[in-house]
Scaffold this motif. Structure first.
Motif, short mmCIF file in Angstrom:
data_model
loop_
_atom_site.label_atom_id
_atom_site.label_comp_id
_atom_site.label_asym_id
_atom_site.label_seq_id
_atom_site.Cartn_x
_atom_site.Cartn_y
_atom_site.Cartn_z
N THR A 82 7.64 3.48 2.56
CA THR A 82 6.42 3.04 1.87
C THR A 82 5.35 2.47 2.79
O THR A 82 4.19 2.39 2.40
CB THR A 82 6.76 1.94 0.84
OG1 THR A 82 7.37 0.84 1.54
CG2 THR A 82 7.69 2.46 -0.24
N ARG A 111 2.79 -5.07 0.51
CA ARG A 111 3.20 -3.83 -0.15
C ARG A 111 2.01 -2.90 -0.26
O ARG A 111 0.89 -3.34 -0.50
CB ARG A 111 3.75 -4.15 -1.54
CG ARG A 111 5.04 -4.94 -1.48
CD ARG A 111 5.56 -5.27 -2.89
NE ARG A 111 6.86 -5.91 -2.83
CZ ARG A 111 7.04 -7.23 -2.69
NH1 ARG A 111 6.00 -8.02 -2.61
NH2 ARG A 111 8.25 -7.73 -2.65
N VAL A 113 0.07 -0.42 -2.33
CA VAL A 113 -0.11 -0.04 -3.73
C VAL A 113 -1.34 0.85 -3.81
O VAL A 113 -2.46 0.40 -3.51
CB VAL A 113 -0.29 -1.30 -4.63
CG1 VAL A 113 -0.52 -0.88 -6.08
CG2 VAL A 113 0.91 -2.22 -4.51
N GLU A 114 -1.12 2.11 -4.16
CA GLU A 114 -2.20 3.10 -4.24
C GLU A 114 -3.03 3.12 -2.95
O GLU A 114 -4.26 3.14 -2.98
CB GLU A 114 -3.08 2.83 -5.47
CG GLU A 114 -2.33 2.97 -6.77
CD GLU A 114 -3.18 2.63 -7.99
OE1 GLU A 114 -4.39 2.37 -7.85
OE2 GLU A 114 -2.61 2.63 -9.09
N GLY A 115 -2.31 3.05 -1.82
CA GLY A 115 -2.97 3.13 -0.52
C GLY A 115 -3.61 1.84 -0.03
O GLY A 115 -4.23 1.82 1.02
N LYS A 116 -3.47 0.77 -0.79
CA LYS A 116 -4.08 -0.50 -0.40
C LYS A 116 -2.99 -1.53 -0.12
O LYS A 116 -1.99 -1.62 -0.84
CB LYS A 116 -5.00 -1.02 -1.50
CG LYS A 116 -6.20 -0.13 -1.71
CD LYS A 116 -7.11 -0.69 -2.78
CE LYS A 116 -8.29 0.27 -2.95
NZ LYS A 116 -9.07 -0.01 -4.11
#
Length: 150
Positions: A82, A111, A113-116
């Motif tokens: 990830t 983390r 999350v949607e590339g961010k």
């Protein structure tokens, strides 16, 4: 000639860097740092190798206790590949004895999350134990860190 050799030996002894011997606290903190680096690999098997075979993990985002290697691998499997990261921000160390050390503190998970990158401040306690000649995590509790209100 023997006298010169003795003098040279004594001078070398006092000017050579000292060999530092790590104690339980340093060894346990090195194990925690290895865990953080393993987490950053995003490889569940690599992460699980930092735990004792019978370890208990109370994960930050898990409603259950993960007991043993296979359960710990399962807990970390969603992080595989990830790009998630961990950085230890602050810690305290309590040496229980030569074979058991508690390390507690704050760390931040980042983390994707949607590339961010989304930071997740968390707190942890790890019981790190020496098994044979190796240090491993026997118990790990992690939970979200409630930040002070401004």
């Amino acid at each position: 000639m023997a006298r010169i050799s003795q003098v040279v030996f004594i001078v070398l002894m006092f000017t050579s860097p000292a060999v530092a011997v790590a104690g339980p606290a340093e060894d346990a903190n090195a194990a925690v740092d290895r865990w953080s680096a393993a987490f950053n690999s995003n490889d569940p098997e690599t992460i699980a190798k930092n735990y004792c075979p019978d370890a208990i993990l109370l994960g930050t985002v898990s409603p259950v206790m993960s007991e043993g290697t296979q359960a710990i691998i399962k807990y970390f499997t969603p992080t595989k590949g990830t790009g998630n990261k961990n950085a230890i921000d602050e810690r305290r160390t309590i040496t229980i004895d030569d074979n058991a050390v508690e390390v507690t503190g704050f760390y931040t998970f980042t983390r994707m999350v949607e590339g961010k990158a989304v930071p997740g401040p968390s707190r942890f306690t790890m019981l790190v134990t020496k098994r044979g000649s190796e240090w491993c995590i026997a118990h790990h509790h992690s939970s979200p860190h409630v930040l002070p209100k401004n």
